[in-house]
Design a protein around this motif. Structure first.
Motif, PDB file in Angstrom:
ATOM      1  N   TYR A  49     -11.437   3.913  -0.345  1.00 52.39           N
ATOM      2  CA  TYR A  49     -11.475   5.400  -0.459  1.00 52.39           C
ATOM      3  C   TYR A  49     -10.652   6.699  -0.178  1.00 52.39           C
ATOM      4  O   TYR A  49     -10.261   6.724   0.357  1.00 52.39           O
ATOM      5  CB  TYR A  49     -12.759   6.044  -0.527  1.00 52.39           C
ATOM      6  CG  TYR A  49     -13.029   7.441  -0.763  1.00 52.39           C
ATOM      7  CD1 TYR A  49     -13.241   7.662  -1.702  1.00 52.39           C
ATOM      8  CD2 TYR A  49     -13.639   8.205   0.167  1.00 52.39           C
ATOM      9  CE1 TYR A  49     -13.782   8.885  -1.839  1.00 52.39           C
ATOM     10  CE2 TYR A  49     -14.033   9.900   0.357  1.00 52.39           C
ATOM     11  CZ  TYR A  49     -14.585   9.959  -1.151  1.00 52.39           C
ATOM     12  OH  TYR A  49     -14.190  11.315  -0.704  1.00 52.39           O
ATOM     13  N   GLU A  50     -10.168   6.694  -1.608  1.00 51.18           N
ATOM     14  CA  GLU A  50      -9.106   8.496  -1.101  1.00 51.18           C
ATOM     15  C   GLU A  50      -7.302   7.831  -0.089  1.00 51.18           C
ATOM     16  O   GLU A  50      -7.758   6.500  -0.933  1.00 51.18           O
ATOM     17  CB  GLU A  50      -9.721   9.282  -0.759  1.00 51.18           C
ATOM     18  CG  GLU A  50     -10.313  10.038  -1.037  1.00 51.18           C
ATOM     19  CD  GLU A  50     -10.306  11.369  -0.228  1.00 51.18           C
ATOM     20  OE1 GLU A  50     -10.325  11.464   0.631  1.00 51.18           O
ATOM     21  OE2 GLU A  50     -11.135  12.895  -1.459  1.00 51.18           O
ATOM     22  N   LYS A  51      -7.639   8.011   1.123  1.00 53.06           N
ATOM     23  CA  LYS A  51      -6.370   7.161   1.788  1.00 53.06           C
ATOM     24  C   LYS A  51      -7.053   6.482   3.133  1.00 53.06           C
ATOM     25  O   LYS A  51      -6.760   6.015   3.701  1.00 53.06           O
ATOM     26  CB  LYS A  51      -5.537   8.407   2.413  1.00 53.06           C
ATOM     27  CG  LYS A  51      -5.114   9.353   1.545  1.00 53.06           C
ATOM     28  CD  LYS A  51      -4.018   8.703   1.545  1.00 53.06           C
ATOM     29  CE  LYS A  51      -3.095  10.260   0.316  1.00 53.06           C
ATOM     30  NZ  LYS A  51      -1.843   9.462  -0.347  1.00 53.06           N
ATOM     31  N   TRP A  52      -8.335   5.846   2.661  1.00 50.45           N
ATOM     32  CA  TRP A  52      -8.464   4.412   3.164  1.00 50.45           C
ATOM     33  C   TRP A  52      -8.978   3.176   2.751  1.00 50.45           C
ATOM     34  O   TRP A  52      -9.462   4.066   1.290  1.00 50.45           O
ATOM     35  CB  TRP A  52     -10.433   5.795   3.752  1.00 50.45           C
ATOM     36  CG  TRP A  52      -9.814   6.807   5.139  1.00 50.45           C
ATOM     37  CD1 TRP A  52      -9.326   7.668   4.852  1.00 50.45           C
ATOM     38  CD2 TRP A  52      -9.326   6.407   6.206  1.00 50.45           C
ATOM     39  NE1 TRP A  52      -9.738   8.376   6.152  1.00 50.45           N
ATOM     40  CE2 TRP A  52      -9.032   7.641   7.100  1.00 50.45           C
ATOM     41  CE3 TRP A  52      -9.405   5.125   7.211  1.00 50.45           C
ATOM     42  CZ2 TRP A  52      -8.809   7.855   8.232  1.00 50.45           C
ATOM     43  CZ3 TRP A  52      -9.216   5.616   8.806  1.00 50.45           C
ATOM     44  CH2 TRP A  52      -8.673   6.288   9.601  1.00 50.45           C
TER      45      TRP A  52
ATOM     46  N   LEU B 125       0.886  -1.503  -0.581  1.00 45.74           N
ATOM     47  CA  LEU B 125       0.084  -0.262   0.162  1.00 45.74           C
ATOM     48  C   LEU B 125       0.560   1.019  -0.286  1.00 45.74           C
ATOM     49  O   LEU B 125       1.768   1.186   0.993  1.00 45.74           O
ATOM     50  CB  LEU B 125      -1.383  -0.003   1.225  1.00 45.74           C
ATOM     51  CG  LEU B 125      -1.937  -1.402   1.977  1.00 45.74           C
ATOM     52  CD1 LEU B 125      -2.434  -0.883   2.847  1.00 45.74           C
ATOM     53  CD2 LEU B 125      -3.029  -0.899  -0.334  1.00 45.74           C
ATOM     54  N   PRO B 126       0.706   2.173  -0.632  1.00 42.82           N
ATOM     55  CA  PRO B 126       1.015   4.031  -0.719  1.00 42.82           C
ATOM     56  C   PRO B 126       1.110   4.217   0.866  1.00 42.82           C
ATOM     57  O   PRO B 126       0.917   3.748   1.564  1.00 42.82           O
ATOM     58  CB  PRO B 126       0.334   4.910  -1.707  1.00 42.82           C
ATOM     59  CG  PRO B 126      -0.449   3.386  -2.518  1.00 42.82           C
ATOM     60  CD  PRO B 126      -0.983   2.773  -1.977  1.00 42.82           C
ATOM     61  N   ASN B 127       2.206   4.627   0.361  1.00 42.56           N
ATOM     62  CA  ASN B 127       2.271   5.171   2.557  1.00 42.56           C
ATOM     63  C   ASN B 127       0.887   6.422   2.543  1.00 42.56           C
ATOM     64  O   ASN B 127       1.232   7.147   1.376  1.00 42.56           O
ATOM     65  CB  ASN B 127       3.782   6.775   2.084  1.00 42.56           C
ATOM     66  CG  ASN B 127       5.405   5.757   2.439  1.00 42.56           C
ATOM     67  OD1 ASN B 127       4.686   4.318   2.506  1.00 42.56           O
ATOM     68  ND2 ASN B 127       6.087   5.771   1.645  1.00 42.56           N
ATOM     69  N   GLY B 128       1.218   6.642   3.643  1.00 47.29           N
ATOM     70  CA  GLY B 128      -0.043   7.167   4.097  1.00 47.29           C
ATOM     71  C   GLY B 128      -1.787   7.093   3.642  1.00 47.29           C
ATOM     72  O   GLY B 128      -2.866   7.040   4.580  1.00 47.29           O
ATOM     73  N   VAL B 129      -2.038   5.447   3.157  1.00 45.50           N
ATOM     74  CA  VAL B 129      -3.201   4.925   2.916  1.00 45.50           C
ATOM     75  C   VAL B 129      -3.195   3.890   4.615  1.00 45.50           C
ATOM     76  O   VAL B 129      -2.413   3.186   5.100  1.00 45.50           O
ATOM     77  CB  VAL B 129      -2.694   4.426   1.644  1.00 45.50           C
ATOM     78  CG1 VAL B 129      -4.670   3.062   1.462  1.00 45.50           C
ATOM     79  CG2 VAL B 129      -2.866   4.402   0.867  1.00 45.50           C
ATOM     80  N   GLU B 130      -4.349   3.908   4.941  1.00 41.14           N
ATOM     81  CA  GLU B 130      -4.472   3.781   6.143  1.00 41.14           C
ATOM     82  C   GLU B 130      -5.727   2.265   6.203  1.00 41.14           C
ATOM     83  O   GLU B 130      -6.550   2.385   5.227  1.00 41.14           O
ATOM     84  CB  GLU B 130      -5.399   4.264   6.926  1.00 41.14           C
ATOM     85  CG  GLU B 130      -3.790   5.445   7.726  1.00 41.14           C
ATOM     86  CD  GLU B 130      -4.758   6.446   9.121  1.00 41.14           C
ATOM     87  OE1 GLU B 130      -5.976   6.110   9.658  1.00 41.14           O
ATOM     88  OE2 GLU B 130      -3.655   7.483   9.017  1.00 41.14           O
TER      89      GLU B 130
END
Length: 550
Positions: A541-544, A481-486
């Motif tokens: 969705y977005e960073k989630w 997963l890309p950095n910042g994705v939770e």
């Protein structure tokens, strides 16, 4: 001036007079064989020297001769046509189980093949020497000379006698006398009833194949006073002194002096047997080994032939110039040298007999081998040589398991490649490793790991100890997963509602959103079964990344 006849050379290995050698006849056509004159005192004349120089030469090279390339030659090596041996493999000796009964069987046993004249003369002379033994005492050979080999004179001293040498004198076979009855306390015992055996006369000579030539053995016949012949009901059961049942009961130090391994009516020396076993174990077959013996035996014959001719040339005086020297004869002459080399089939029979006699010890030795790193494989070569039943092959393959030293740990004939065909062999291997204190297998190499993995791990649980399973898709790059994705995992109704609210809050009349959606549910393959409800919904969705356990 140059000699156009070419340089002198020795005979090549393909030019020996061996049965099946396609090169032997072509070479002999170029030989100029001449007999020596009756008197050979003094140096040979210049004409004789010139004629001798022209013998056995390489012909002139023909530059126009076509070149033969062996790359596509499918005829095979010339030695592939050989291995048939030389001479009769039945030497006319006595059978090991022969008894002096009556009837046609006894007459058949007594119809011995006549001995070669040179062997017969030596045999009779040796018998006269052996019969000089006083009653009840040891033979002079044992008592005074402390040897089993009868007196043997070197060819050099035979050639330097006053009388003209004869070829039969240089054949000069060695002779071995075996009579352990004089060397065992209390004498020999009957293998059947343990009664004391009585001496019953000398045996006929038994021919033994050695590395360079053959030698002959003389033994004693021994009669049992209690055992009766089942056909004649008489006390006529006799044994040779080298009967295997007698030899195996001798003290080990005495039995070790016996120099041969016996077949039905022939024998092979221990030295030849040791070399043959080594050759068989390291890739040389019985056919090639028979060829080697032929070359060695022919080489010895040619050596004593040359020694005979050189001895004649070196004689300074001739006792009787009117008598010519006898020709040396040929290797195969039954009334002369009577050379013998066993065939490949006979050698295989001897080797198979040795292996069968030691089958129990071989199995024990195999069961004591280690097996930490093993390789398992099927071979189809051996089964092609096994007899068929009603035209059908009994076994389709040979299952072989080798250990870390390349030693065969299991060899099993199997009808199919099914695991059930060799499961019992692997179970016995596991037990023997435990009995003899070896470690259980740690690694198994196989051609089909996917099919054999579970089967081998079930038999050898040690294969699963401290093992990290190999990733199923090791060649595919792992997803990161890309950095910042939770990642948000929700299983309660309020948590799911809250996650959905984060997405719906961004909806309005003038904008649209992009989400990643996936669903998972259980599958049941039974017939007439209704579909299972959705178990997990994934929304990105977005960073989630929301994982909803519904």
């Amino acid at each position: 001036m140059t000699d156009k006849s070419g340089p002198k050379r020795q005979r090549s290995i393909f030019e020996w007079n061996i049965a099946g050698n396609p090169h032997a006849g072509a070479t002999s056509a170029h030989l100029d064989i001449r007999t020596l004159p009756a008197t050979s005192a003094g140096l040979p004349s210049s004409q004789s020297m010139r004629k001798t120089k022209e013998m056995c030469v390489i012909p002139d090279e023909d530059p126009d001769h076509p070149i033969s390339l062996d790359d596509e030659d499918e005829e095979g090596h010339p030695f592939d046509l050989m291995g048939d041996g030389i001479g009769d493999e039945d030497d006319g000796g006595e059978d090991e189980d022969e008894d002096e009964g009556h009837g046609q069987d006894a007459m058949r046993h007594k119809s011995h093949r006549p001995l070669p004249p040179a062997v017969k003369d030596k045999y009779e002379k040796h018998l006269q020497y052996l019969k000089q033994t006083p009653q009840g005492s040891k033979p002079h050979l044992y008592e005074l000379q402390h040897t089993f080999w009868l007196p043997h004179q070197a060819n050099f001293f035979i050639l330097n006698r006053t009388a003209k040498p004869r070829p039969s004198q240089l054949y000069n076979h060695r002779w071995f006398y075996w009579d352990p009855d004089h060397l065992v306390e209390g004498g020999l015992k009957c293998p059947n009833c343990s009664a004391h055996l009585h001496r019953h006369g000398f045996t006929r000579p038994r021919r033994v194949v050695d590395l360079n030539n053959v030698f002959y053995m003389i033994g004693q016949r021994h009669r049992c006073p209690q055992c009766k012949n089942p056909k004649s009901n008489e006390h006529s059961i006799t044994f040779n002194s080298w009967d295997p049942r007698i030899v195996e009961r001798l003290p080990h130090a005495l039995a070790a002096e016996f120099p041969a391994c016996l077949s039905h009516r022939n024998a092979i020396s221990d030295s030849v047997l040791a070399v043959m076993r080594t050759c068989f174990q390291y890739g040389m077959g019985s056919k090639q080994f028979s060829n080697c013996l032929q070359v060695l035996h022919h080489r010895y014959f040619d050596t004593i032939h040359a020694q005979y001719l050189d001895g004649i040339l070196s004689r300074k005086c001739d006792s009787d110039p009117s008598t010519s020297y006898q020709p040396f004869g040929t290797f195969e002459d039954p009334h002369g040298y009577c050379g013998f080399v066993p065939s490949s089939q006979w050698l295989r029979g001897i080797y198979d007999k040795i292996i069968e006699d030691h089958g129990t010890q071989i199995d024990q030795k195999t069961a004591m081998l280690s097996g930490e790193i093993c390789a398992i494989d099927h071979s189809h070569k051996i089964t092609k040589q096994i007899v068929k039943v009603n035209g059908e092959t009994v076994f389709s393959a040979t299952l072989t398991v080798t250990n870390e030293f390349g030693e065969v740990r299991i060899l099993a004939f199997v009808a199919t490649k099914s695991h059930a065909q060799f499961e019992s062999a692997l179970v016995k291997m596991r037990s023997s490793l435990e009995i003899f204190g070896h470690k259980q297998p740690q690694i198994f190499y196989t051609d089909n790991p996917t099919a054999d993995k579970q089967f081998l791990e079930q038999i050898f649980p040690s294969l699963t100890h401290n093992v990290v399973p190999v990733e199923k898709y090791s060649t595919i790059k792992a997803l990161e997963l890309p950095n910042g994705v939770e990642i948000s995992l929700q299983s309660s109704a309020s948590g799911i509602q809250e996650a959905i609210a984060k997405i719906t809050d961004d909806l309005n009349d003038t904008s649209c959103i992009v989400v990643g959606f996936d669903a998972e549910w259980n599958v049941d393959f039974e017939q007439n079964e209704t579909g299972r409800p959705t178990a997990i919904i994934q929304i990105a969705y977005e960073k989630w990344v929301h994982i909803l356990q519904v």
